[in-house]
Design a protein around this motif. Structure first.
Motif, PDB file in Angstrom:
ATOM      1  N   ASP A  46       0.368  13.393  -6.395  1.00 28.58           N
ATOM      2  CA  ASP A  46       1.232  14.105  -7.340  1.00 28.58           C
ATOM      3  C   ASP A  46       2.686  13.679  -7.209  1.00 28.58           C
ATOM      4  O   ASP A  46       3.408  13.560  -8.205  1.00 28.58           O
ATOM      5  N   GLN A  47       3.116  13.440  -5.977  1.00 23.10           N
ATOM      6  CA  GLN A  47       4.524  13.134  -5.729  1.00 23.10           C
ATOM      7  C   GLN A  47       4.877  11.684  -6.039  1.00 23.10           C
ATOM      8  O   GLN A  47       5.956  11.407  -6.557  1.00 23.10           O
ATOM      9  N   GLY A  48       3.971  10.767  -5.704  1.00 23.61           N
ATOM     10  CA  GLY A  48       4.326   9.357  -5.841  1.00 23.61           C
ATOM     11  C   GLY A  48       3.372   8.511  -6.640  1.00 23.61           C
ATOM     12  O   GLY A  48       3.573   7.306  -6.787  1.00 23.61           O
ATOM     13  N   GLY A  49       2.289   9.108  -7.146  1.00 20.44           N
ATOM     14  CA  GLY A  49       1.303   8.345  -7.890  1.00 20.44           C
ATOM     15  C   GLY A  49       0.193   7.822  -7.002  1.00 20.44           C
ATOM     16  O   GLY A  49       0.279   7.866  -5.769  1.00 20.44           O
ATOM     17  N   ASN A  50      -0.863   7.296  -7.640  1.00 19.13           N
ATOM     18  CA  ASN A  50      -2.041   6.843  -6.901  1.00 19.13           C
ATOM     19  C   ASN A  50      -1.716   5.709  -5.945  1.00 19.13           C
ATOM     20  O   ASN A  50      -2.259   5.637  -4.839  1.00 19.13           O
ATOM     21  N   LYS A  51      -0.829   4.814  -6.353  1.00 21.44           N
ATOM     22  CA  LYS A  51      -0.501   3.663  -5.509  1.00 21.44           C
ATOM     23  C   LYS A  51       0.202   4.110  -4.238  1.00 21.44           C
ATOM     24  O   LYS A  51      -0.084   3.610  -3.140  1.00 21.44           O
ATOM     25  N   ALA A  52       1.124   5.054  -4.354  1.00 17.29           N
ATOM     26  CA  ALA A  52       1.845   5.544  -3.178  1.00 17.29           C
ATOM     27  C   ALA A  52       0.910   6.249  -2.206  1.00 17.29           C
ATOM     28  O   ALA A  52       1.169   6.291  -0.998  1.00 17.29           O
ATOM     29  N   ALA A  53      -0.188   6.794  -2.727  1.00 24.45           N
ATOM     30  CA  ALA A  53      -1.133   7.558  -1.895  1.00 24.45           C
ATOM     31  C   ALA A  53      -2.330   6.737  -1.457  1.00 24.45           C
ATOM     32  O   ALA A  53      -3.268   7.283  -0.875  1.00 24.45           O
ATOM     33  N   LYS A  54      -2.298   5.423  -1.689  1.00 24.29           N
ATOM     34  CA  LYS A  54      -3.514   4.615  -1.473  1.00 24.29           C
ATOM     35  C   LYS A  54      -4.031   4.686  -0.044  1.00 24.29           C
ATOM     36  O   LYS A  54      -5.246   4.703   0.184  1.00 24.29           O
ATOM     37  N   ASP A  55      -3.132   4.714   0.944  1.00 22.30           N
ATOM     38  CA  ASP A  55      -3.592   4.768   2.333  1.00 22.30           C
ATOM     39  C   ASP A  55      -4.221   6.120   2.662  1.00 22.30           C
ATOM     40  O   ASP A  55      -5.231   6.192   3.360  1.00 22.30           O
ATOM     41  N   LEU A  56      -3.623   7.183   2.155  1.00 21.14           N
ATOM     42  CA  LEU A  56      -4.188   8.513   2.382  1.00 21.14           C
ATOM     43  C   LEU A  56      -5.524   8.668   1.655  1.00 21.14           C
ATOM     44  O   LEU A  56      -6.451   9.298   2.174  1.00 21.14           O
ATOM     45  N   ILE A  57      -5.628   8.100   0.453  1.00 17.46           N
ATOM     46  CA  ILE A  57      -6.902   8.138  -0.275  1.00 17.46           C
ATOM     47  C   ILE A  57      -7.970   7.394   0.516  1.00 17.46           C
ATOM     48  O   ILE A  57      -9.113   7.846   0.646  1.00 17.46           O
ATOM     49  N   ALA A  58      -7.599   6.237   1.087  1.00 18.26           N
ATOM     50  CA  ALA A  58      -8.556   5.483   1.911  1.00 18.26           C
ATOM     51  C   ALA A  58      -8.973   6.297   3.131  1.00 18.26           C
ATOM     52  O   ALA A  58     -10.155   6.333   3.491  1.00 18.26           O
ATOM     53  N   MET A  59      -8.001   6.963   3.768  1.00 18.48           N
ATOM     54  CA  MET A  59      -8.326   7.778   4.947  1.00 18.48           C
ATOM     55  C   MET A  59      -9.337   8.861   4.616  1.00 18.48           C
ATOM     56  O   MET A  59     -10.342   9.038   5.321  1.00 18.48           O
ATOM     57  N   ILE A  60      -9.088   9.601   3.543  1.00 20.21           N
ATOM     58  CA  ILE A  60      -9.963  10.726   3.253  1.00 20.21           C
ATOM     59  C   ILE A  60     -11.317  10.234   2.756  1.00 20.21           C
ATOM     60  O   ILE A  60     -12.346  10.866   3.006  1.00 20.21           O
ATOM     61  N   LYS A  61     -11.343   9.063   2.090  1.00 16.27           N
ATOM     62  CA  LYS A  61     -12.628   8.517   1.645  1.00 16.27           C
ATOM     63  C   LYS A  61     -13.478   8.082   2.846  1.00 16.27           C
ATOM     64  O   LYS A  61     -14.708   8.069   2.787  1.00 16.27           O
ATOM     65  N   ILE A  62     -12.833   7.715   3.947  1.00 10.72           N
ATOM     66  CA  ILE A  62     -13.547   7.418   5.186  1.00 10.72           C
ATOM     67  C   ILE A  62     -13.958   8.716   5.880  1.00 10.72           C
ATOM     68  O   ILE A  62     -15.094   8.873   6.330  1.00 10.72           O
ATOM     69  N   VAL A  63     -13.037   9.658   5.955  1.00 10.64           N
ATOM     70  CA  VAL A  63     -13.226  10.860   6.770  1.00 10.64           C
ATOM     71  C   VAL A  63     -14.207  11.851   6.147  1.00 10.64           C
ATOM     72  O   VAL A  63     -15.130  12.343   6.816  1.00 10.64           O
ATOM     73  N   ALA A  64     -14.028  12.181   4.868  1.00 14.12           N
ATOM     74  CA  ALA A  64     -14.779  13.290   4.275  1.00 14.12           C
ATOM     75  C   ALA A  64     -16.287  13.058   4.236  1.00 14.12           C
ATOM     76  O   ALA A  64     -17.055  13.936   4.655  1.00 14.12           O
ATOM     77  N   PRO A  65     -16.789  11.917   3.746  1.00 22.08           N
ATOM     78  CA  PRO A  65     -18.248  11.743   3.732  1.00 22.08           C
ATOM     79  C   PRO A  65     -18.860  11.704   5.128  1.00 22.08           C
ATOM     80  O   PRO A  65     -19.957  12.229   5.339  1.00 22.08           O
ATOM     81  N   ASN A  66     -18.167  11.080   6.084  1.00 21.40           N
ATOM     82  CA  ASN A  66     -18.685  11.064   7.455  1.00 21.40           C
ATOM     83  C   ASN A  66     -18.705  12.470   8.040  1.00 21.40           C
ATOM     84  O   ASN A  66     -19.657  12.853   8.731  1.00 21.40           O
ATOM     85  N   MET A  67     -17.657  13.233   7.757  1.00 18.64           N
ATOM     86  CA  MET A  67     -17.631  14.630   8.188  1.00 18.64           C
ATOM     87  C   MET A  67     -18.789  15.395   7.562  1.00 18.64           C
ATOM     88  O   MET A  67     -19.512  16.135   8.247  1.00 18.64           O
TER      89      MET A  67
END
Length: 432
Positions: A338-359
């Motif tokens: 929301d604050q910086g757009g999808n590109k600014a959040a790309k690393d956080l999106i990658a983190m949660i895409k790794i974390v959430a399904p494994n969790m």
């Protein structure tokens, strides 16, 4: 300065529900209690007894109720103006989590994949004619759609490998290729495919070889070969089809954004799609955790409730920690988008895409174990929930791709920060 410090400095994190979100959340929770949970068995029964690729009758009834309740198209970010209900990604997250507790519930509110991503593509990249013909019926819940990208003959985790050809012939494009695991393509209500293929396969820049084009499902040459199974489930009535495009002809006007823009569109589509998967996964895991707690208190083994066993208590505690961690990281990623757009959040999106399904896999697996043989059966939602969650580790990019890109980005960025700290830029005009 480490990466974590940098992100905390850049992000403002306030996860309190706004009055608007709190009101929507309460209405959604009430709707789930009144209409979704009581109809889980009926939904399954109608799918099994009818045409497997026809949406069950209860779904249409529930969609009408959701529309009347104002719980419709909540996923679409406010940046899309007239098409949007005005929610941010952060505001949508707790709502998506609630819907995710029942794997088919998102469709009741017109918030299910792949339609959500396809609607965002059409809203963001489609022209007025394309939006009128396809986006509006999707927003109304009148039709469904498919996103046709993955191919069986190449490693599609690298989208530049896609081999489907899109060749211009006068006022038409001719499409030839074979796709699989194309979600939604089996459903009788799917009327449009968004197809990714190559219009310029010999271009030295591999990121502009691809294009995306709109292909009506009833176009001659579009052949749904078979439903692909996921852990033995065919996931009717949506399904994941193998599809062949055999000399499929569509007008030139069906091209999205222009030739060579396919990779760009894919990147724009997959960011929100990934975090939506994670939001729903948190909801599914939270429900599994709650059912684990209930089972532990009410199931007697060796003369006492399971909750008296230390290993059971540890499983519950560990699961609660992991669900909350994934929830908070999902919210942080949403806030950054929301604050910086999808590109600014790309690393956080990658983190949660790794974390959430494994969790989700870990928590649901513990819940299954706690339920014994029942956890594997159709009498509980856990077995189906596990297969869905496990598949999310591959959907929209496998774990390994996200880890590869995230590790590359972090190493590069931290190194650059350290260099800058060691060698600060001199003021203009300074004399050495």
């Amino acid at each position: 300065m480490g990466f974590g410090q940098l992100q905390l400095k850049e992000s403002t994190m306030n996860f309190e529900f706004s009055p608007k979100v709190q009101a929507l959340r309460e209405r959604l929770l009430a709707f789930m209690d009144e209409h979704i949970y009581p109809n889980e068995s009926l939904w399954e029964q109608q799918v099994e007894e009818g045409d497997r690729w026809e949406s069950p009758a209860i779904l249409a009834e529930l969609k009408a109720k959701a529309k009347d309740a104002g719980l419709w198209n909540l996923f679409l970010p406010q940046v899309y103006g007239e098409f949007s209900p005005g929610l941010t990604n952060l505001e949508y997250a707790p709502l998506a989590e609630i819907m995710g507790r029942v794997y088919w519930a998102s469709e009741v509110f017109n918030c299910s994949a792949p339609d959500t991503g396809n609607m965002e593509v059409l809203a963001r990249y489609g022209n007025k004619e394309q939006q009128e013909r396809w986006l509006q019926p999707l927003l109304n819940g009148e039709i469904r759609s498919a996103f046709s990208m993955t191919e069986p003959d190449v490693a599609s985790s690298d989208a530049t490998n896609v081999e489907t050809s899109i060749v211009r012939d006068g006022d038409e494009y001719v499409i030839n290729g074979r796709k699989w695991y194309i979600s939604g393509a089996c459903n009788n209500h799917t009327q449009i495919h968004i197809v990714m293929g190559k219009t310029d396969p010999d271009n030295s820049n591999k990121y502009i070889q691809q294009s995306m084009i709109l292909v009506p499902a009833n176009t001659p040459g579009v052949k749904v070969v078979r439903p692909m199974k996921v852990f033995g489930y065919d996931d009717a009535p949506e399904g994941h089809a193998e599809v062949i495009y055999d000399n499929v002809r569509v007008p030139v006007s069906n091209m999205l954004l222009g030739e060579g823009r396919g990779f760009e569109i894919a990147q724009g589509r997959l960011g929100p799609g990934r975090i939506h998967h994670c939001m729903r996964t948190v909801g599914l895991a939270q429900r599994a955790l709650e059912q684990m707690c209930e089972r532990a208190e009410t199931r007697i083994a060796f003369g006492k409730p399971l909750s008296k066993q230390q290993s059971v208590r540890e499983a519950i505690a560990k699961s609660a920690c992991e669900v909350e961690q994934a929830r908070l990281l999902t919210l942080k990623a949403a806030a950054k988008m929301d604050q910086g757009g999808n590109k600014a959040a790309k690393d956080l999106i990658a983190m949660i895409k790794i974390v959430a399904p494994n969790m989700g896999c870990a928590v649901i697996d513990r819940a299954i174990q706690l339920h014994g043989g029942g956890g594997l059966s159709q009498d509980f939602f856990l077995a189906k929930a596990y297969t869905i969650t496990r598949s999310i580790r591959l959907a929209d990019g496998p774990d390994q791709v996200h880890m590869m890109q995230l590790g590359r980005n972090l190493a590069r960025d931290v190194h650059a920060q350290n260099l800058a700290a060691q060698h600060p830029a001199k003021p203009v005009g300074a004399v050495s």
